[in-house]
Write a protein that holds these residues in place. Structure first.
Motif, PDB file in Angstrom:
ATOM      1  N   ARG A 238       2.790   2.841   9.994  1.00  0.00           N
ATOM      2  CA  ARG A 238       2.516   3.334   8.636  1.00  0.00           C
ATOM      3  C   ARG A 238       2.112   4.797   8.677  1.00  0.00           C
ATOM      4  O   ARG A 238       2.596   5.619   7.905  1.00  0.00           O
ATOM      5  N   GLU A 239       1.211   5.144   9.599  1.00  0.00           N
ATOM      6  CA  GLU A 239       0.734   6.526   9.695  1.00  0.00           C
ATOM      7  C   GLU A 239       1.882   7.487  10.049  1.00  0.00           C
ATOM      8  O   GLU A 239       2.006   8.552   9.475  1.00  0.00           O
TER       9      GLU A 239
ATOM     10  N   GLU B  69       4.040   7.938   6.971  1.00  0.00           N
ATOM     11  CA  GLU B  69       3.399   8.799   5.989  1.00  0.00           C
ATOM     12  C   GLU B  69       3.518  10.268   6.381  1.00  0.00           C
ATOM     13  O   GLU B  69       3.577  11.150   5.523  1.00  0.00           O
TER      14      GLU B  69
ATOM     15  N   MET C 272       4.002   1.704   0.879  1.00  0.00           N
ATOM     16  CA  MET C 272       5.039   1.836   1.904  1.00  0.00           C
ATOM     17  C   MET C 272       5.962   0.626   1.870  1.00  0.00           C
ATOM     18  O   MET C 272       5.498  -0.517   1.872  1.00  0.00           O
TER      19      MET C 272
ATOM     20  N   ALA D  34       7.949   5.646   2.178  1.00  0.00           N
ATOM     21  CA  ALA D  34       6.953   5.763   1.114  1.00  0.00           C
ATOM     22  C   ALA D  34       7.595   5.397  -0.223  1.00  0.00           C
ATOM     23  O   ALA D  34       8.746   5.721  -0.475  1.00  0.00           O
TER      24      ALA D  34
ATOM     25  N   ASP E 219       0.813  -1.215   0.000  1.00  0.00           N
ATOM     26  CA  ASP E 219       0.000   0.000   0.000  1.00  0.00           C
ATOM     27  C   ASP E 219       0.849   1.269   0.000  1.00  0.00           C
ATOM     28  O   ASP E 219       0.622   2.195   0.766  1.00  0.00           O
TER      29      ASP E 219
END
Length: 139
Positions: free
Chosen positions: A131-132, A135, A57, A94, A55
């Motif tokens: 992940r957040e 990002e 990443m 990313a 996704d």
């Protein structure tokens, strides 16, 4: 030594990737399917890993054990990238989607989480939170 980067299509989490790796086995080892044999196979087999993009990443890596030719369902030849069952989380990065796979030099590879204090404690966070944070460029 040289690494590979490949999308893990349909794997939104490390847990889903682990389940896929348990299902797709050849000779007792997990495999990743690809169309072509890497031209730089000797460099990859000298200790390289396959880094997986999920996704958008880059999230983990698996050490590469071997490369084998195979016959695909449509009769064409393909390659199996034989990998370790160990899925090693890496410092998230990313990455835009691409087709096939790419080479990556060791100097460009993200560090394993928890390795020599890199990302200390980050590996213990839930994958969605890691992940957040990545990002937002906070890790």
């Amino acid at each position: 030594m040289l690494h590979m980067i490949k999308l893990a299509v349909g794997c939104p989490t490390l847990e889903v990737l682990a389940e896929r790796m348990r299902r797709e086995r050849v000779g007792g080892h997990a495999v990743v399917h690809t169309r072509t044999m890497p031209r730089r196979a000797d460099e990859i087999l000298a200790g390289g890993s396959i880094y997986r993009v999920m996704d958008g990443m880059l999230l983990c890596r698996q050490p590469i054990i071997g490369l084998e030719s195979c016959q695909r369902g449509d009769g064409s030849t393909g390659t199996l990238i034989v990998v370790s069952d160990e899925i090693i989380p890496v410092q998230p990065r990313a990455m835009r989607p691409f087709q096939g796979w790419r080479y990556m030099t060791p100097k460009d590879a993200p560090a394993d989480l928890g390795e020599n204090g890199v990302g200390d404690g980050i590996a213990d966070l839930p994958p969605a939170l890691r992940r957040e944070l990545a990002e937002l460029a906070l890790i």
